[in-house]
Scaffold this active site. Sequence first.
Site, PDB file in Angstrom:
ATOM      1  N   GLU A   1       0.944  -1.120  -0.033  1.00  8.47           N
ATOM      2  CA  GLU A   1      -0.172   0.126  -0.026  1.00  8.47           C
ATOM      3  C   GLU A   1       0.813   1.220  -0.047  1.00  8.47           C
ATOM      4  O   GLU A   1       0.715   2.251   0.668  1.00  8.47           O
ATOM      5  CB  GLU A   1      -1.125  -0.109   1.147  1.00  8.47           C
ATOM      6  CG  GLU A   1      -2.049  -0.995   1.122  1.00  8.47           C
ATOM      7  CD  GLU A   1      -2.986  -1.159   2.410  1.00  8.47           C
ATOM      8  OE1 GLU A   1      -4.139  -1.560   1.973  1.00  8.47           O
ATOM      9  OE2 GLU A   1      -2.584  -0.943   3.396  1.00  8.47           O
TER      10      GLU A   1
ATOM     11  N   GLU B   1      -6.678  -7.646  -1.490  1.00 13.33           N
ATOM     12  CA  GLU B   1      -7.322  -7.803  -0.261  1.00 13.33           C
ATOM     13  C   GLU B   1      -8.870  -7.419  -0.369  1.00 13.33           C
ATOM     14  O   GLU B   1      -9.125  -6.431  -0.690  1.00 13.33           O
ATOM     15  CB  GLU B   1      -6.643  -6.549   0.853  1.00 13.33           C
ATOM     16  CG  GLU B   1      -5.115  -7.158   1.298  1.00 13.33           C
ATOM     17  CD  GLU B   1      -4.772  -5.937   2.585  1.00 13.33           C
ATOM     18  OE1 GLU B   1      -5.518  -5.247   2.834  1.00 13.33           O
ATOM     19  OE2 GLU B   1      -3.419  -5.988   2.642  1.00 13.33           O
TER      20      GLU B   1
END
Length: 605
Positions: A162, A236
């Site tokens: 991320e 995710e």
Amino acid sequence: MAERQGLRAERASHFTLQGAPFRILGGSIHYFRVPRAYWRDRLLKMRACGINTLSTYVPWNLHEPEKGLFNFKDNLDLEAFISLAWELELWVILRPGPYICAEVDLGGLPSWLLRDKDMTLRTTYPGFTSAVNSYFDKLIPRIAPLQFSNGGPIIAVQVENEYGSYSKDVEYMKYMKQAFLSRGITELLLTSDNREGLQCGGVDGVLRTINLQKISYGALQSLADIQPERPLLVMEYWSGWFDVWGDSHHIFPAEDMVAVVTKLLERGASINLYMFHGGTSFGFMTGAVDFGTYKPQISSYDYDAPLSECGDYTSKYHLLRNLLKSYNSDPLPEPPTLQSRQAYEAVLISQHMSLWDSLTYAEKPVKTEAPISMENLSVHNGNGQSYGYTLYETTIQSGGSLNSRNNVRDRALVFVDRTFIGVFDYRTQRVTLPAGKNARTLSLLVENCGRVNYGEALNAQQKGLVGDIILNNTPLKGFAVYCLDMMPSFLKGVHGGKWKSMTESPACPGFFKGILLVDGEPRDTFIKLPEWMKGVVFVNGHSLGRYWYIGPQKHLYLPAPWLKKGINQIIVFEEQKAAGRINFAENPEYGKVIDVSKHPFCTII
């Protein structure tokens, strides 16, 4: 011999593996959040649900807890975990960081990095890249032989995590990619970002993937637009959400979750459920969030996942298994039988030791003129302290207004001559000390409640006292600082020390000991402490994590492998109010619930 063709992302419609179309049906389990004795059970349950690919993070802070001291044994035996997945016919996507988020302290980065006053985490700052290089030199030779090209199960490796939501250095992701390639990683490389981070979180030649929970307008399309000739992977898919102390337990309705998964699969996307099984953040593993207000996370990492914290099947599991049957060419294995649980008889507290008496078994205190953070304590081979509690003591000559100036990280109990006066935290920064003419001892017991694991505040996560404490407008000086990290060396001294019977008046803060007698084979159970306030529980030397009366979590998971037939020692460190017994239950208690889809962070994509 024909070349082994690993995972490829060369078609817009699908991945290929060994040259054949392949859809990733993935699920996340963190080996460090599951007792090793239960690894096989959890992975078998995963396979029986129709999952074909395991993903797991690798926590740097656990594998290198002190600079240059590495641990890949016991519950941190990553190679054994990956090999077990291969034995059980699961492919593996490895997510080695170095930053992982994962709701762990400092996002998995070791706190000793913060001893460098110039440290800028997740950048090409030489102090950071040097530490990463040293760590990767130890980590990657362990995992490279387990790649698909070498006959192992690892089909993809994630580069950082991320980074588009952080994005402090345009050269950093290039450095990270090369760090893997130069050490022999040959499988598919990928990045993982929320929608808003897709543009700046990637790096050339690396597959981009997206994280989400609900399908909002344009989420998948934004990924397809960025790389139109590549397959779609939701790295995710958030099956639930994490919890913080003082808030509600987050849930995501099973029907809503499966409806989104169904749409993603119908769209042709591959998917990885985060989490498939969350487990428990044992010890002091938990992190914190800070989007304007600091909030530490709870010990349970149940996550409202398809497999519960203790490995039970949930309605999500059964609905998901029914869905994934049609995406598996072979019949699914039967789900394993669940472990039995037991609500043991309550344990009576038989002995206690005050915090003040336990100082005999702590490291020799560090003498310092001004307060210093726990990371800078000269203990543990010069690495400072990472977790637990730190006691600061100094001499005062008067009472009056004591002001923390928000320099307490994160919570402190205030004592004068060992009498409790009040609490410092982010909301309370002033305490009134009683008047007195003679010299007295001021004590501040400071707890690191968990370093922030996501967001802009990563570089400001020193704990303990991070600046002056002011008494009547004058900074206090001359401190003795004790490391109370609750690590095995300290606890061993406490365990073998001089305890008092409960017939004598017990004092808090303090340690409280009881004996659990197990007749027959141990079973999973849950500890409940309804009349206690806040502290940590240890069973046979294993730290179960923190408890706190404010909830939402009202239990601590005690796995059967950490118990034994006969005598089991339980030690509770309680900060403010101890009770006379420890209770047990067959089932957890997560407190008041709230639909996770109403959480503002979950709706930003």
